[in-house]
Design a protein around this motif. Structure first.
Motif, mmCIF file in Angstrom:
data_model
loop_
_atom_site.group_PDB
_atom_site.id
_atom_site.type_symbol
_atom_site.label_atom_id
_atom_site.label_comp_id
_atom_site.label_asym_id
_atom_site.label_seq_id
_atom_site.Cartn_x
_atom_site.Cartn_y
_atom_site.Cartn_z
ATOM 1 N N VAL A 166 -15.504 -13.574 71.844
ATOM 2 C CA VAL A 166 -15.934 -13.655 70.951
ATOM 3 C C VAL A 166 -17.197 -14.144 71.879
ATOM 4 O O VAL A 166 -19.009 -13.113 71.881
ATOM 5 C CB VAL A 166 -16.537 -14.853 69.976
ATOM 6 C CG1 VAL A 166 -17.330 -14.830 69.432
ATOM 7 C CG2 VAL A 166 -15.593 -13.783 69.189
ATOM 8 N N VAL A 167 -17.216 -15.017 72.601
ATOM 9 C CA VAL A 167 -18.154 -14.960 74.178
ATOM 10 C C VAL A 167 -18.604 -14.334 75.103
ATOM 11 O O VAL A 167 -19.086 -13.473 75.492
ATOM 12 C CB VAL A 167 -17.658 -16.549 74.817
ATOM 13 C CG1 VAL A 167 -18.604 -16.827 76.008
ATOM 14 C CG2 VAL A 167 -17.425 -17.477 73.855
ATOM 15 N N GLN B 27 -27.423 -21.465 76.411
ATOM 16 C CA GLN B 27 -27.473 -21.972 75.924
ATOM 17 C C GLN B 27 -26.800 -21.672 74.056
ATOM 18 O O GLN B 27 -25.978 -22.654 74.208
ATOM 19 C CB GLN B 27 -29.222 -22.920 75.109
ATOM 20 C CG GLN B 27 -28.559 -23.975 73.862
ATOM 21 C CD GLN B 27 -28.528 -25.824 75.092
ATOM 22 O OE1 GLN B 27 -28.288 -25.938 75.970
ATOM 23 N NE2 GLN B 27 -27.343 -26.233 74.351
ATOM 24 N N VAL B 28 -27.126 -20.824 73.241
ATOM 25 C CA VAL B 28 -26.123 -20.398 72.556
ATOM 26 C C VAL B 28 -24.850 -20.279 72.807
ATOM 27 O O VAL B 28 -23.809 -19.813 72.160
ATOM 28 C CB VAL B 28 -27.072 -19.408 71.533
ATOM 29 C CG1 VAL B 28 -28.040 -20.493 71.400
ATOM 30 C CG2 VAL B 28 -27.550 -18.004 72.162
ATOM 31 N N LEU B 29 -24.865 -19.298 73.659
ATOM 32 C CA LEU B 29 -23.543 -19.202 74.094
ATOM 33 C C LEU B 29 -22.729 -20.409 74.982
ATOM 34 O O LEU B 29 -21.422 -20.877 74.431
ATOM 35 C CB LEU B 29 -23.426 -18.256 75.768
ATOM 36 C CG LEU B 29 -23.724 -17.089 75.410
ATOM 37 C CD1 LEU B 29 -24.455 -15.842 76.909
ATOM 38 C CD2 LEU B 29 -22.690 -15.562 74.768
ATOM 39 N N LEU C 42 -13.886 -23.907 73.952
ATOM 40 C CA LEU C 42 -13.382 -22.737 75.252
ATOM 41 C C LEU C 42 -14.762 -24.284 76.581
ATOM 42 O O LEU C 42 -15.764 -24.636 75.652
ATOM 43 C CB LEU C 42 -13.715 -21.419 75.159
ATOM 44 C CG LEU C 42 -13.391 -20.859 74.381
ATOM 45 C CD1 LEU C 42 -13.545 -19.082 74.362
ATOM 46 C CD2 LEU C 42 -11.855 -20.672 75.028
ATOM 47 N N SER C 43 -14.237 -23.686 77.724
ATOM 48 C CA SER C 43 -14.599 -24.441 78.485
ATOM 49 C C SER C 43 -16.253 -23.313 78.665
ATOM 50 O O SER C 43 -16.140 -22.092 79.623
ATOM 51 C CB SER C 43 -14.319 -24.880 79.567
ATOM 52 O OG SER C 43 -15.461 -25.157 80.522
ATOM 53 N N PRO C 44 -17.470 -24.387 79.002
ATOM 54 C CA PRO C 44 -18.243 -23.203 79.047
ATOM 55 C C PRO C 44 -18.606 -22.371 80.625
ATOM 56 O O PRO C 44 -18.625 -21.236 80.856
ATOM 57 C CB PRO C 44 -19.836 -23.870 79.009
ATOM 58 C CG PRO C 44 -19.483 -24.889 77.866
ATOM 59 C CD PRO C 44 -17.938 -25.371 78.422
ATOM 60 N N GLN C 45 -17.866 -23.394 80.741
ATOM 61 C CA GLN C 45 -17.959 -23.237 83.121
ATOM 62 C C GLN C 45 -17.059 -21.879 82.829
ATOM 63 O O GLN C 45 -16.903 -21.306 83.814
ATOM 64 C CB GLN C 45 -17.147 -24.184 83.851
ATOM 65 C CG GLN C 45 -18.345 -25.871 84.035
ATOM 66 C CD GLN C 45 -18.483 -26.358 82.828
ATOM 67 O OE1 GLN C 45 -17.148 -26.412 82.007
ATOM 68 N NE2 GLN C 45 -19.041 -27.478 82.150
ATOM 69 N N GLU C 46 -15.883 -21.777 82.070
ATOM 70 C CA GLU C 46 -14.403 -20.656 81.835
ATOM 71 C C GLU C 46 -16.175 -19.492 81.980
ATOM 72 O O GLU C 46 -15.390 -18.590 82.801
ATOM 73 C CB GLU C 46 -14.086 -20.686 81.715
ATOM 74 C CG GLU C 46 -13.149 -19.364 81.315
ATOM 75 C CD GLU C 46 -12.216 -19.703 79.713
ATOM 76 O OE1 GLU C 46 -11.457 -18.772 79.455
ATOM 77 O OE2 GLU C 46 -12.200 -20.496 78.866
ATOM 78 N N PHE C 47 -16.820 -19.191 82.097
ATOM 79 C CA PHE C 47 -17.701 -18.444 81.387
ATOM 80 C C PHE C 47 -18.816 -17.954 82.419
ATOM 81 O O PHE C 47 -19.905 -17.559 82.290
ATOM 82 C CB PHE C 47 -18.389 -17.564 79.822
ATOM 83 C CG PHE C 47 -17.155 -18.061 79.223
ATOM 84 C CD1 PHE C 47 -16.456 -16.883 79.128
ATOM 85 C CD2 PHE C 47 -16.577 -18.609 78.111
ATOM 86 C CE1 PHE C 47 -15.360 -16.492 78.534
ATOM 87 C CE2 PHE C 47 -15.367 -18.759 77.617
ATOM 88 C CZ PHE C 47 -14.597 -17.410 77.221
ATOM 89 N N GLY C 48 -18.846 -19.748 82.798
ATOM 90 C CA GLY C 48 -20.174 -18.815 84.273
ATOM 91 C C GLY C 48 -21.356 -19.653 83.511
ATOM 92 O O GLY C 48 -22.034 -19.763 84.057
ATOM 93 N N LEU C 49 -21.167 -20.733 82.206
ATOM 94 C CA LEU C 49 -22.251 -21.386 81.774
ATOM 95 C C LEU C 49 -22.977 -22.522 81.847
ATOM 96 O O LEU C 49 -21.713 -23.073 82.225
ATOM 97 C CB LEU C 49 -22.266 -21.068 80.306
ATOM 98 C CG LEU C 49 -22.013 -18.885 80.062
ATOM 99 C CD1 LEU C 49 -21.910 -19.436 78.325
ATOM 100 C CD2 LEU C 49 -22.681 -18.845 80.537
#
Length: 183
Positions: A145-146, A165-167, A176-183
């Protein structure tokens, strides 16, 4: 542009992880897929990762959460003009993984969420986040989804701060950790 470097690393890591577990190895050896550095290649790598999981992403919760995510990305700045709505809808209908679902189901769910967000952004955002959170039961779906949101957000070669921000908020809703997606 540091975010693109992080996403590039995430794409490489996800490709390696998928290759090591043996599902979708066809997406792991794309020439330049994660080393070229261009945004188009990065988006292509994310799409490949999702495509390699296509057979696992057939549930209604993934479909509904993805449409909510796409609507949230489209309305991240608090408004959606008709051209932007049309553009995101076309990205959805062209997405290989989302072709698991009838186009009319996707269109209906996406537009319902965009309408909610356009009518009252804060209330609509709460409802959209609840829909996104339903995908948290399965980690593969939650991550997809992310990733779907990132593919849509980055389709124009740029992920706006409001989209980031919304991601990040969606990551929190999915556990989930945002860092996993580079956010």
């Amino acid at each position: 542009m540091a975010m693109w470097d992080k996403l590039k690393e995430q794409a490489k890591g996800l490709q390696q992880a998928q290759g090591s577990r043996g599902s979708g190895g066809h997406g792991t050896s794309r020439p330049g897929g994660s080393s070229g550095g261009s945004k188009a290649q990065l988006i292509s790598a994310l799409k490949s990762q999702l495509t390699s999981l296509k057979t696992e992403l057939k549930s209604g919760s993934y479909r509904d959460a993805s449409m909510a995510m796409c609507a949230l990305v489209a309305a991240a700045d608090g408004q959606v003009d008709p051209a932007e709505r049309q553009h995101v809808e076309s990205l959805i209908l062209q997405n290989d993984v989302l072709q698991n679902f009838p186009p009319e189901q996707l269109r209906q769910r996406f537009n319902k969420h965009v309408d909610q967000l356009a009518f009252n952004f804060q209330q609509g955002k709460t409802e959209v986040m609840q829909e996104i959170a339903k995908a948290s039961k399965k980690q593969t779906e939650a991550r997809a989804v992310v990733q779907t949101g990132l593919v849509v957000a980055g389709a124009d070669g740029y992920v706006a701060p409001a989209e980031e921000q919304v991601l990040r908020e969606a990551c929190a809703a999915l556990g989930l950790s945002p860092q996993e997606f580079g956010l």
